[in-house]
Design a protein around this motif. Structure first.
Motif: not given
Length: 125
Positions: A14-19, A44-50, A68-74, A79-88
């Protein structure tokens, strides 16, 4: 281009992390970037792309609506914002840079030019 993934750790369900995926060069802004994960004993499993400009994003069904994936080119960072995390969601997470968004949509690994070392995410129940 060297990529460095960071931000992993231990979190309760249920927690969050930002990679973060930080690049060594500004040419990083010319690349699409994807996140992958690999759990122990699994492939290996695909998660997201931007896309290179950040205007297009894609997600695996397993994370859609939670990540949610996002980027700051500057800052040469994706980033990969991960919310509602599950054990899986527990896995080592890797970022990769590819010439186009298409290499991630097609999972064309030959087109993914650069990979970072992974960061471990552990979600406890």
């Amino acid at each position: 281009v060297q990529l460095q993934a960071s931000g992993g750790g231990l979190v309760q369900a249920g927690g969050s992390l930002r990679l973060s995926c930080a690049a060594s060069e500004s040419s990083f802004s010319n690349y699409a970037v994807g996140w992958f994960r690999q759990a122990p004993g699994k492939e290996r499993e695909y998660v997201a792309a931007v896309s290179w400009g950040g205007g297009s994003a894609d997600y695996a069904d397993s994370v859609k609506g939670r990540f949610t994936i996002s980027r700051d080119n500057a800052k040469n960072t994706v980033y990969l914002q991960m919310n509602s995390l599950k054990p899986e969601d527990t896995a080592v997470y890797y970022c990769a840079a590819g010439s186009t968004m298409g290499v991630f949509l097609k999972l064309d690994y030959s087109g993914m030019d650069y990979w970072g070392k992974g960061t471990l995410v552990t979600v406890s129940s």
